[in-house]
Every structure is written in C-alpha cells, then in structure tokens.
Design an enzyme around this catalytic site. Structure first.
Site, PDB file in Angstrom:
ATOM      1  N   LYS A 206       3.489  33.467  13.849  1.00 15.81           N
ATOM      2  CA  LYS A 206       3.034  34.723  14.442  1.00 15.81           C
ATOM      3  C   LYS A 206       1.843  34.452  15.343  1.00 15.81           C
ATOM      4  CE  LYS A 206      -0.580  35.789  13.339  1.00 15.81           C
ATOM      5  NZ  LYS A 206      -2.006  35.242  13.318  1.00 15.81           N
TER       6      LYS A 206
ATOM      7  N   ARG B 184       1.089  16.263  19.739  1.00 16.01           N
ATOM      8  CA  ARG B 184       0.443  15.273  20.600  1.00 16.01           C
ATOM      9  C   ARG B 184      -0.496  14.382  19.807  1.00 16.01           C
ATOM     10  NH1 ARG B 184      -1.845  19.868  24.302  1.00 16.01           N
ATOM     11  NH2 ARG B 184      -2.487  20.328  22.172  1.00 16.01           N
TER      12      ARG B 184
ATOM     13  N   ILE C  60      -2.378  25.432  10.595  1.00 20.73           N
ATOM     14  CA  ILE C  60      -1.456  26.204   9.751  1.00 20.73           C
ATOM     15  C   ILE C  60      -0.290  25.349   9.258  1.00 20.73           C
ATOM     16  CG2 ILE C  60       0.047  27.171  11.556  1.00 20.73           C
ATOM     17  CD1 ILE C  60      -1.363  28.922   8.395  1.00 20.73           C
TER      18      ILE C  60
HETATM   19  P1  NAP Z   1      -4.190  24.967  15.909  1.00 23.26           P
HETATM   20  O1  NAP Z   1      -4.459  24.135  14.703  1.00 23.26           O
HETATM   21  O2  NAP Z   1      -5.272  25.133  16.912  1.00 23.26           O
HETATM   22  O3  NAP Z   1      -2.895  24.474  16.705  1.00 23.26           O
HETATM   23  C1  NAP Z   1      -1.764  23.929  16.066  1.00 23.26           C
HETATM   24  C2  NAP Z   1      -1.319  22.684  16.810  1.00 23.26           C
HETATM   25  O4  NAP Z   1      -0.616  23.064  17.993  1.00 23.26           O
HETATM   26  C3  NAP Z   1      -2.473  21.829  17.295  1.00 23.26           C
HETATM   27  O5  NAP Z   1      -2.916  20.973  16.284  1.00 23.26           O
HETATM   28  C4  NAP Z   1      -1.863  21.096  18.461  1.00 23.26           C
HETATM   29  O6  NAP Z   1      -1.278  19.891  18.000  1.00 23.26           O
HETATM   30  C5  NAP Z   1      -0.784  22.032  18.969  1.00 23.26           C
HETATM   31  N1  NAP Z   1      -1.220  22.637  20.220  1.00 23.26           N
HETATM   32  C6  NAP Z   1      -2.371  23.296  20.458  1.00 23.26           C
HETATM   33  N2  NAP Z   1      -2.415  23.709  21.739  1.00 23.26           N
HETATM   34  C7  NAP Z   1      -1.262  23.285  22.310  1.00 23.26           C
HETATM   35  C8  NAP Z   1      -0.741  23.383  23.612  1.00 23.26           C
HETATM   36  N3  NAP Z   1      -1.394  24.013  24.590  1.00 23.26           N
HETATM   37  N4  NAP Z   1       0.483  22.832  23.855  1.00 23.26           N
HETATM   38  C9  NAP Z   1       1.155  22.217  22.873  1.00 23.26           C
HETATM   39  N5  NAP Z   1       0.680  22.080  21.602  1.00 23.26           N
HETATM   40  C10 NAP Z   1      -0.512  22.619  21.338  1.00 23.26           C
HETATM   41  O7  NAP Z   1      -3.734  26.429  15.497  1.00 23.26           O
HETATM   42  P2  NAP Z   1      -3.290  27.015  14.085  1.00 23.26           P
HETATM   43  O8  NAP Z   1      -4.469  27.637  13.428  1.00 23.26           O
HETATM   44  O9  NAP Z   1      -2.476  26.044  13.333  1.00 23.26           O
HETATM   45  O10 NAP Z   1      -2.401  28.244  14.606  1.00 23.26           O
HETATM   46  C11 NAP Z   1      -1.114  28.058  15.157  1.00 23.26           C
HETATM   47  C12 NAP Z   1      -0.368  29.378  15.035  1.00 23.26           C
HETATM   48  O11 NAP Z   1      -0.317  29.730  13.655  1.00 23.26           O
HETATM   49  C13 NAP Z   1      -1.050  30.535  15.752  1.00 23.26           C
HETATM   50  O12 NAP Z   1      -0.102  31.354  16.383  1.00 23.26           O
HETATM   51  C14 NAP Z   1      -1.762  31.296  14.622  1.00 23.26           C
HETATM   52  O13 NAP Z   1      -1.876  32.681  14.901  1.00 23.26           O
HETATM   53  C15 NAP Z   1      -0.820  31.041  13.466  1.00 23.26           C
HETATM   54  N6  NAP Z   1      -1.492  31.137  12.160  1.00 23.26           N
HETATM   55  C16 NAP Z   1      -2.667  30.484  11.945  1.00 23.26           C
HETATM   56  C17 NAP Z   1      -3.323  30.642  10.726  1.00 23.26           C
HETATM   57  C18 NAP Z   1      -4.626  29.961  10.420  1.00 23.26           C
HETATM   58  O14 NAP Z   1      -5.208  30.225   9.342  1.00 23.26           O
HETATM   59  N7  NAP Z   1      -5.125  29.071  11.253  1.00 23.26           N
HETATM   60  C19 NAP Z   1      -2.767  31.457   9.733  1.00 23.26           C
HETATM   61  C20 NAP Z   1      -1.523  32.039   9.975  1.00 23.26           C
HETATM   62  C21 NAP Z   1      -0.897  31.878  11.200  1.00 23.26           C
HETATM   63  P3  NAP Z   1      -1.312  18.565  18.911  1.00 23.26           P
HETATM   64  O15 NAP Z   1      -2.632  18.539  19.626  1.00 23.26           O
HETATM   65  O16 NAP Z   1      -1.129  17.472  17.927  1.00 23.26           O
HETATM   66  O17 NAP Z   1      -0.151  18.750  19.861  1.00 23.26           O
END
Ligand code: NAP
Length: 318
Positions: A100, A47, A24
């Site tokens: 969110k 990370r 995101i």
């Molecule tokens: P993601 O790509 O899986 O995670 C975002 C980043 O957070 C990862 O690249 C990772 O970066 C870091 N991370 C993951 N697990 C972690 C942990 N246990 N401790 C510390 N850092 C961690 O997820 P995302 O889809 O971007 O979603 C993140 C948030 O945005 C969620 O709450 C989701 O509901 C919201 N969101 C997502 C979307 C969508 O379309 N995906 C849309 C709207 C809102 P590093 O490994 O580099 O640390």
C-alpha cells in the site's frame, strides 16, 4: 470487499519473489512468507538489499529472465517506482501483489487492474491494516447499527517510523497520508455506508512537498460526520485509534486495529497478524483466479489533495 475469508488457501510451496528488500520487506513480508506453507521465497530484486540463501538480482528484468518458473511477485518498493515495475511483472504473466498505497496515482492502479485482467493473472492491491485482528469483528458489529459519529486519531512520530526515508516527502510519497491511508483503509472496510470528504486542512512543512499533518471531515448518511486527525509530529505515546459512536453504544479500535472494545469491553479476537493474512489472501486469490483491487482509500486521499486547504508550517528536518 471483505478483507478476510474463512476459506483456507490450498496453495503449497508456490515460488514467490520480492522486489524491494527494504524496511517493510524485512519487518513483515519475509517473516510472513517464511511462516506460511503457501509460498516459498525463491528470489529477490533489489539494488542494495538481499536475503541470505535466496537468489538475488538488482533489477526485476534480470530476475524475470533468470526465473521464468516463479509464478508470483510481491512488490515492496515505495509507490512512485511501483507502476513501471508492476507492468513488467504483469506483462511477464506473474501474479502480482502491491504494497500500500498501490500506486502514486489512482489512474495508474486502474490501468494495472486492466492489464492483469488482460493477462489472466491475479493483481492484489493490499491494505495491510484491513487484516489487523480487530477489523473483521468491527465490520461485523457495525454492519447493522446506526452510526452517529466517527473519530479517527492517527498520530505518530515520523522520525521514529520513517527514519531517513526521503521518498515520503517527495511528490507521490503522500507524507502523513502514508500512514493515514491505513486508517482510511480500515474506515472504508468497516463503515457499512460510504462517506465523502467535505473539508480538509493539509499542513505542509515549508521545505517539503508532502503534508506533515492533516485534519479531514467526511460526511455520511443523514449528515453523520467522520473526523480524522493525522499527525506525524506526535512524540511520546503513539495513537492509531478509531472510535465509532452508534445508537447502541461505542466501538473502539485501537493499536491500529489490533484491539477492539465494544461499550468498554475488550472483545476476544483471533491472533493472526496482518501480513500472514495478506499472503493467505494472495494465495486464495491466485487459486480462485481473482484479483482484489480497491482504490477507495486512495480516492479519499486524492480528494483531500483536491479539496484541502493548504497551510504552511515550520520546516521539517530529519
Ligand atoms: P523503503 O525501505 O524506503 O523502500 C523499500 C525498498 O525499495 C528500498 O530498500 C529500495 O531497495 C527500494 N527502492 C526505494 N526507492 C526505489 C526506487 N526509486 N526505485 C526502485 N526501488 C526503490 O520503504 P518501506 O518502508 O519498506 O516502504 C515500502 C512500501 O511499503 C511503501 O509503499 C510503504 O507505504 C509500505 N509500508 C511501509 C511500512 C513501514 O513501516 N515502513 C509499513 C507498511 C507498509 P534497493 O535500494 O535495494 O533497491
């Protein structure tokens, strides 16, 4: 609370850092910040992820130590690790924006709100779907109308939108409520009166800790019913639609709230986009010394886990 505001933010070039350079952050936050004058992306903490030309750190502690001059931090990590990182950000006196859902539990978000107040900084618990282009107009149209029923269909293909994301299947990851809470954030924004959950069926794959589908029933004033159907097993056309029947006709929000029709007639809408709207609002909150923390969508999800009838369905493999 009103998601959008007509008063323009005056903040210019305020330094901001992103924590969690993942899906995101890359899809929405980084382009939104780049497109606005209010903020300037000055650092990241992630990370594995980084942004070309921007100072990068693997941990928020290192970022905070290296950049005391950055006043604002946007947390784009999944909900479970967010609380500890948000505490570090607020304790350092940073205005803090939360993706969110704002946390893994309701009570941790309320603790963050209290901490932000004690530190005298802004906390913004964002609900991006409230900034979809049709939502403000839907709220305005419904504000003085008698609603007779609401149907929410939020059905998408989890393999397409969350490929390989293990955290969504783990406790605190919310499963199908991760997108479903977006619909609930719109519902709580546009309905003029509160509703409460009265029945729920939650479908858990036998090998997962979070639901893959949910059927919810809410009751509003004078027995008005809201039905919500969330499903992550939808292949083919995807549905993010809310239909509201009133005594004066039908309101339809489609495409996640980006389009609005009233009695079958498409309504003219602004073309702002969700994430520019979020950062505009963050700037406005910082300028006015306010916070915006509304846990009402989370309360409905918590209620669904409290009241829901649990059913086991076929295992899910990515
Ligand atoms: P993601 O790509 O899986 O995670 C975002 C980043 O957070 C990862 O690249 C990772 O970066 C870091 N991370 C993951 N697990 C972690 C942990 N246990 N401790 C510390 N850092 C961690 O997820 P995302 O889809 O971007 O979603 C993140 C948030 O945005 C969620 O709450 C989701 O509901 C919201 N969101 C997502 C979307 C969508 O379309 N995906 C849309 C709207 C809102 P590093 O490994 O580099 O640390």
């Amino acid at each position: 609370m009103t998601a959008t505001s007509s008063s323009g933010a005056e903040l210019r070039g305020a330094k901001i850092a992103i924590v969690g350079v993942g899906k995101i952050a890359r899809d929405q936050h980084i382009p939104a910040i780049a497109g606005l004058e209010a903020f300037d992306l000055a650092a990241t903490a992630s990370r594995a992820g980084s942004v070309d030309g921007v100072a990068s750190y693997t941990d928020i502690v290192d970022l905070l130590a290296a950049h005391p001059e950055i006043p604002a931090i946007s947390l784009c990590i999944p909900p479970v690790p967010r609380y500890d990182i948000a505490v570090k950000s607020l304790m350092a006196g940073k205005h803090t924006m939360l993706e969110k859902p704002p946390g893994a539990t309701v009570s941790e978000v309320l603790k963050l709100e209290k901490l932000a107040r004690a530190k005298g900084v802004t906390l913004f618990a964002t609900w991006h779907s409230r900034y979809a282009d049709g939502v403000a107009a839907a709220r305005a149209w419904l504000s003085d109308r008698k609603i007779t029923s609401v149907q929410i269909d939020w059905k998408e293909d989890v393999r397409r939108w969350h490929p390989g994301q293990e955290w969504i299947w783990q406790p605190g990851g919310l499963g199908v409520f991760d997108p479903g809470i977006n619909a609930l954030s719109i519902m709580t924004e546009i309905l003029p009166n509160p509703v409460h959950l009265t029945a729920a069926d939650l479908l858990f794959p036998e090998n997962r800790s979070t639901p893959i589908a949910a059927d919810l029933t809410f009751t509003g004033p004078a027995g008005m019913i809201v039905k919500a159907d969330f499903d992550w097993r939808q292949t083919g056309p995807q549905s993010w639609n809310i239909t509201v029947e009133t005594t004066e006709g039908l309101l339809q929000l489609t495409d996640g709230g980006a389009k609005l029709a009233v009695n079958g007639v498409d309504q003219p809408l602004p073309d702002l986009g969700e994430y520019p709207g979020l950062y505009h609002r963050f700037a406005e909150l910082i300028e006015t010394g306010k916070s915006d923390v509304d846990v009402s969508p989370m309360l409905h999800v918590a209620d669904a886990f409290m009241l829901g009838n649990r059913k086991t369905v076929a295992p899910f493999f990515d």
